[in-house]
Design a protein around this motif. Structure first.
Motif, PDB file in Angstrom:
ATOM      1  N   ILE A  89       0.847  -1.197   0.000  1.00 53.96           N
ATOM      2  CA  ILE A  89       0.000   0.000   0.000  1.00 53.96           C
ATOM      3  C   ILE A  89       0.885   1.250   0.000  1.00 53.96           C
ATOM      4  O   ILE A  89       1.828   1.352   0.782  1.00 53.96           O
ATOM      5  N   LYS A  90       0.559   2.190  -0.875  1.00 60.34           N
ATOM      6  CA  LYS A  90       1.239   3.471  -0.932  1.00 60.34           C
ATOM      7  C   LYS A  90       0.203   4.593  -0.879  1.00 60.34           C
ATOM      8  O   LYS A  90      -0.997   4.375  -1.071  1.00 60.34           O
ATOM      9  N   VAL A  91       0.707   5.799  -0.639  1.00 61.09           N
ATOM     10  CA  VAL A  91      -0.150   6.985  -0.651  1.00 61.09           C
ATOM     11  C   VAL A  91       0.146   7.788  -1.910  1.00 61.09           C
ATOM     12  O   VAL A  91       1.292   8.167  -2.156  1.00 61.09           O
ATOM     13  N   LEU A  92      -0.889   8.030  -2.705  1.00 65.76           N
ATOM     14  CA  LEU A  92      -0.755   8.904  -3.870  1.00 65.76           C
ATOM     15  C   LEU A  92      -1.188  10.303  -3.441  1.00 65.76           C
ATOM     16  O   LEU A  92      -2.352  10.541  -3.136  1.00 65.76           O
ATOM     17  N   SER A  93      -0.225  11.221  -3.403  1.00 66.12           N
ATOM     18  CA  SER A  93      -0.513  12.607  -3.036  1.00 66.12           C
ATOM     19  C   SER A  93      -0.791  13.404  -4.309  1.00 66.12           C
ATOM     20  O   SER A  93      -0.002  13.371  -5.257  1.00 66.12           O
ATOM     21  N   ILE A  94      -1.932  14.102  -4.326  1.00 68.72           N
ATOM     22  CA  ILE A  94      -2.343  14.881  -5.496  1.00 68.72           C
ATOM     23  C   ILE A  94      -2.469  16.346  -5.087  1.00 68.72           C
ATOM     24  O   ILE A  94      -3.212  16.679  -4.157  1.00 68.72           O
ATOM     25  N   LEU A 101      -8.806  23.682  -7.264  1.00 71.37           N
ATOM     26  CA  LEU A 101      -8.534  22.418  -6.566  1.00 71.37           C
ATOM     27  C   LEU A 101      -9.501  22.208  -5.407  1.00 71.37           C
ATOM     28  O   LEU A 101      -9.951  21.089  -5.162  1.00 71.37           O
ATOM     29  N   ASN A 102      -9.831  23.293  -4.691  1.00 71.99           N
ATOM     30  CA  ASN A 102     -10.683  23.127  -3.506  1.00 71.99           C
ATOM     31  C   ASN A 102     -12.150  22.891  -3.852  1.00 71.99           C
ATOM     32  O   ASN A 102     -12.978  22.740  -2.957  1.00 71.99           O
ATOM     33  N   THR A 103     -12.468  22.855  -5.149  1.00 70.40           N
ATOM     34  CA  THR A 103     -13.847  22.511  -5.550  1.00 70.40           C
ATOM     35  C   THR A 103     -13.981  21.030  -5.885  1.00 70.40           C
ATOM     36  O   THR A 103     -15.092  20.548  -6.096  1.00 70.40           O
ATOM     37  N   LEU A 104     -12.850  20.323  -5.950  1.00 73.78           N
ATOM     38  CA  LEU A 104     -12.886  18.905  -6.325  1.00 73.78           C
ATOM     39  C   LEU A 104     -13.411  18.055  -5.182  1.00 73.78           C
ATOM     40  O   LEU A 104     -13.134  18.321  -4.010  1.00 73.78           O
ATOM     41  N   TYR A 109     -11.828  12.746  -7.986  1.00 77.86           N
ATOM     42  CA  TYR A 109     -10.535  12.049  -7.902  1.00 77.86           C
ATOM     43  C   TYR A 109     -10.671  10.588  -8.324  1.00 77.86           C
ATOM     44  O   TYR A 109      -9.849  10.078  -9.094  1.00 77.86           O
ATOM     45  N   LEU A 110     -11.716   9.923  -7.822  1.00 77.01           N
ATOM     46  CA  LEU A 110     -11.906   8.523  -8.183  1.00 77.01           C
ATOM     47  C   LEU A 110     -12.141   8.379  -9.679  1.00 77.01           C
ATOM     48  O   LEU A 110     -11.562   7.501 -10.325  1.00 77.01           O
ATOM     49  N   GLY A 111     -12.958   9.255 -10.239  1.00 76.23           N
ATOM     50  CA  GLY A 111     -13.246   9.180 -11.672  1.00 76.23           C
ATOM     51  C   GLY A 111     -12.008   9.387 -12.527  1.00 76.23           C
ATOM     52  O   GLY A 111     -11.827   8.716 -13.547  1.00 76.23           O
ATOM     53  N   HIS A 148       0.946   9.144 -15.249  1.00 78.73           N
ATOM     54  CA  HIS A 148      -0.187   9.396 -16.152  1.00 78.73           C
ATOM     55  C   HIS A 148      -1.311  10.251 -15.572  1.00 78.73           C
ATOM     56  O   HIS A 148      -2.111  10.795 -16.344  1.00 78.73           O
ATOM     57  N   LEU A 149      -1.407  10.375 -14.250  1.00 83.33           N
ATOM     58  CA  LEU A 149      -2.482  11.199 -13.693  1.00 83.33           C
ATOM     59  C   LEU A 149      -2.030  12.665 -13.697  1.00 83.33           C
ATOM     60  O   LEU A 149      -1.237  13.086 -12.849  1.00 83.33           O
ATOM     61  N   GLN A 150      -2.517  13.417 -14.648  1.00 82.34           N
ATOM     62  CA  GLN A 150      -2.099  14.811 -14.813  1.00 82.34           C
ATOM     63  C   GLN A 150      -3.261  15.797 -14.696  1.00 82.34           C
ATOM     64  O   GLN A 150      -3.050  17.010 -14.641  1.00 82.34           O
ATOM     65  N   GLN A 151      -4.481  15.255 -14.652  1.00 84.09           N
ATOM     66  CA  GLN A 151      -5.644  16.141 -14.624  1.00 84.09           C
ATOM     67  C   GLN A 151      -6.775  15.494 -13.848  1.00 84.09           C
ATOM     68  O   GLN A 151      -7.017  14.302 -13.961  1.00 84.09           O
TER      69      GLN A 151
END
Length: 260
Positions: A89-94, A101-104, A109-111, A148-151
């Protein structure tokens, strides 16, 4: 024997019951270890129930922190000591410098992650923070996600893979709702929570799109109780927080917490 096992579970759970039974059987008979993907609480219950019937097997479940909902399981022969085993298990920090960002939200994030072709089982709990998000992920997909997660929902983001010890959590927010209902039936309470007519709430329930405590419920008359967590595909989740007596007209007072 398998038919007897099936009797205890919903038909939709049979594929998972088969896989879990195989993991347990191989650990006991062939001395194999199996590290699963992240399991929801219902899947954890099924696995632990099946494992309890096999005295040659031990299991450990871990989601990265004590109060985790989704957890990975390590299944091994009974002589194994699992406390120090790596759970993958790792933590992905975004993060991002975009003010949007504060509207997400959790679903954004899951999508975004699932949109990369990642299976839900590779993702654990998601914690939306004031300055970004921490996602528990299976370590085997960590590098792929950082590349690959850029957006996320049109917000450009940066990602970093962190050890579990760096996890920052946020308590789940619940929007309180006070209802008065004729009964504690699933369809009656769900129709009020989701603001749908009783007739419109019946279709998703009967189609198997409703879960109570992560177990599929297709009977609209299922009685709910304090502590039950209800999820309806496409509509979100809510929890029964309190039942507080009855009104003079004989209706039940119920306090609901809707996940936001």
């Amino acid at each position: 024997m398998r038919t007897e096992i099936y009797e205890h579970f919903h038909p939709d759970e049979r594929d998972y019951v088969d896989r879990a039974s195989e993991w347990i059987s191989h650990a006991g008979a062939y001395h194999e270890q199996k590290l699963t993907d992240f399991l929801d609480p219902r899947q954890q219950y099924i696995l632990e129930t099946l494992a309890s019937k096999e005295d040659k097997v031990t299991i450990r479940v871990d989601g990265g922190y004590t109060a985790s909902e989704r957890k990975r399981a390590l299944i091994a022969p009974d002589y194994s000591y699992l406390d120090d085993e790596e759970m993958g298990i790792k933590v992905l920090s975004i993060t991002s410098d975009d003010h949007k960002l504060n509207t997400l939200e959790h679903g954004d994030y899951l999508g975004a992650i699932l949109g990369l072709g990642i299976k839900r089982g590779k993702i654990g709990d998601i914690h939306v923070l004031d300055d970004g998000c921490h996602v528990l992920v299976a370590s085997e997909i960590g590098d792929f996600l950082t590349m690959h997660l850029q957006q996320v929902h049109r917000v450009h983001v940066w990602t970093e893979l962190l050890p579990v010890a760096s996890l920052r959590t946020k308590e789940v927010a619940l929007e309180a709702m006070d209802l008065t209902v004729a009964s504690l039936r699933l369809d009656g309470i769900a129709s009020d929570v989701y603001k749908l007519s009783r007739s419109k709430i019946l279709a998703p329930i009967r189609a198997g799109r409703c879960r109570v405590n992560w177990k599929v419920k297709e009977n609209p008359s299922t009685s709910l109780k304090v502590g039950d967590v209800i999820s309806m595909q496409g509509f979100g989740r809510f929890k029964v927080l309190e039942t507080d007596g009855m009104t003079k007209r004989g209706r039940f007072r119920v306090k609901i917490g809707k996940f936001v």
